[in-house]
Design an enzyme around this catalytic site. Structure first.
Site, PDB file in Angstrom:
ATOM      1  N   THR A 133       0.785  -1.230  -0.120  1.00  0.00           N
ATOM      2  CA  THR A 133       0.037   0.099  -0.087  1.00  0.00           C
ATOM      3  C   THR A 133       0.928   1.301  -0.052  1.00  0.00           C
ATOM      4  O   THR A 133       0.378   2.271   0.281  1.00  0.00           O
ATOM      5  CB  THR A 133      -1.018  -0.058   1.321  1.00  0.00           C
ATOM      6  OG1 THR A 133       0.024  -0.272   2.404  1.00  0.00           O
ATOM      7  CG2 THR A 133      -1.877  -1.085   1.263  1.00  0.00           C
ATOM      8  N   GLU A 134       1.922   1.219  -0.296  1.00  0.00           N
ATOM      9  CA  GLU A 134       3.048   2.287  -0.107  1.00  0.00           C
ATOM     10  C   GLU A 134       2.671   3.482  -0.948  1.00  0.00           C
ATOM     11  O   GLU A 134       2.918   4.451  -0.565  1.00  0.00           O
ATOM     12  CB  GLU A 134       4.441   1.889  -0.372  1.00  0.00           C
ATOM     13  CG  GLU A 134       4.998   1.030   0.702  1.00  0.00           C
ATOM     14  CD  GLU A 134       4.866  -0.718   0.369  1.00  0.00           C
ATOM     15  OE1 GLU A 134       5.655  -1.301   1.244  1.00  0.00           O
ATOM     16  OE2 GLU A 134       3.954  -0.740  -0.306  1.00  0.00           O
ATOM     17  N   VAL A 135       2.243   3.175  -2.161  1.00  0.00           N
ATOM     18  CA  VAL A 135       1.839   4.539  -3.155  1.00  0.00           C
ATOM     19  C   VAL A 135       0.481   5.126  -2.650  1.00  0.00           C
ATOM     20  O   VAL A 135       0.542   6.116  -3.222  1.00  0.00           O
ATOM     21  CB  VAL A 135       1.744   3.426  -4.571  1.00  0.00           C
ATOM     22  CG1 VAL A 135       2.994   3.065  -4.958  1.00  0.00           C
ATOM     23  CG2 VAL A 135       0.610   2.527  -4.655  1.00  0.00           C
ATOM     24  N   PHE A 139       4.680   6.851  -0.497  1.00  0.00           N
ATOM     25  CA  PHE A 139       5.828   6.365  -0.434  1.00  0.00           C
ATOM     26  C   PHE A 139       6.146   5.255  -1.351  1.00  0.00           C
ATOM     27  O   PHE A 139       5.329   5.158  -2.471  1.00  0.00           O
ATOM     28  CB  PHE A 139       5.624   5.472   0.888  1.00  0.00           C
ATOM     29  CG  PHE A 139       7.080   4.989   1.612  1.00  0.00           C
ATOM     30  CD1 PHE A 139       8.204   5.668   1.378  1.00  0.00           C
ATOM     31  CD2 PHE A 139       7.310   3.886   2.188  1.00  0.00           C
ATOM     32  CE1 PHE A 139       9.553   5.318   1.885  1.00  0.00           C
ATOM     33  CE2 PHE A 139       8.284   3.221   2.847  1.00  0.00           C
ATOM     34  CZ  PHE A 139       9.460   4.195   2.710  1.00  0.00           C
TER      35      PHE A 139
END
Length: 257
Positions: A133-135, A139
């Site tokens: 889920t970083e995007v 991130f």
């Protein structure tokens, strides 16, 4: 250790994430303790297999966001050092001289999903969710990406890394991100049964050498990889375990490793 537990039972080293109030998020301290625990497991003669598991509802929620926010005030050099700290943990698990099985009882997200992906085998329950889920928070899934590409390939990796979507345990299994689905009730026993099968049936020396080769050959040119494989093949033939194994097979003896 403050954030995890380490114990060896019947030749299995259990490394248990124990920060349930933070969904076992990866703080600097937890990463340090994981490094220490895997170092201990690698040289622990009482342990042949390693199981990575967790307390609480989540397996691991990824990076500790409060710590990540704190890092924004650090210098570039300090952030590189911190990134290398996490990179070293993932590389240690991926190249460990013993088989590592992830026992995933709950959600494995972002870096937590990466943590599961670097293990050699993984068991999970249908209720668990997986995803990078970083995007979604601006991130990037930088370090986990390197290992995910190796595990499931470019197309499937892009699907997960660029969408940031959460997927079900069944979807994760279909993509090759995890290996086996278990029920909540049978998860621990399924992991134990699988670990004990490896303990009884397989040479520790052979499993370690095979892991070493899998990590090495993918980055080699074809000829170099084949030469390396021939060398490892020759070394294996002269090993004590190979001699024992072949002798037992020819003599029709049951070998318990």
């Amino acid at each position: 250790m403050n954030y995890l537990k380490y114990e060896v039972i019947n030749r299995i080293a259990f490394i248990t994430l124990n920060r349930p109030e933070k969904r076992n998020a990866l703080s600097h301290e937890l990463v340090s303790e994981l490094m220490e625990a895997f170092d201990a497991a690698s040289i622990d003669e009482a342990a042949k297999i390693v199981v990575l598991c967790a307390e609480g509802e989540a397996f691991c929620a990824g990076a500790d966001l409060a710590y990540l926010q704190k890092l924004q005030s650090f210098s570039y050099e300090e952030n590189v050092a911190d990134s290398n700290h996490l990179k070293d943990l993932f590389l240690k698990i991926y190249t460990l001289n013993k088989v590592v099985i992830a026992q995933i009882q709950g959600h494995a997200l972002a870096g937590g999903c990466g943590l599961a992906a670097v293990c050699d085998f993984s068991f999970t329950v249908p209720e668990a969710k997986f995803g990078y889920t970083e995007v979604r928070i601006g991130f990037i899934p930088a370090i986990v990406m390197v290992f995910l590409l190796r595990r499931i390939g470019e197309g499937k990796s892009k699907q997960l890394l660029l969408s940031g979507d959460l997927i079900s345990a069944e979807e994760a299994c279909n993509l090759g991100l995890v290996n086996y689905l278990s029920t909540v009730e049978s998860l621990e026993q399924d992991v134990l049964d699988f670990a004990n099968k490896l303990i009884r049936s397989n040479s520790a020396q052979s499993m370690a050498a095979t892991k070493q080769m899998v990590a090495a050959v993918q980055s080699m040119p074809l000829t170099e990889a084949l030469n390396y494989a021939s060398s490892m093949n020759a070394k294996a033939r002269g090993s004590e375990d190979c001699q024992r194994g072949i002798a037992a097979f020819l003599n029709k003896e049951k070998l318990i490793w």
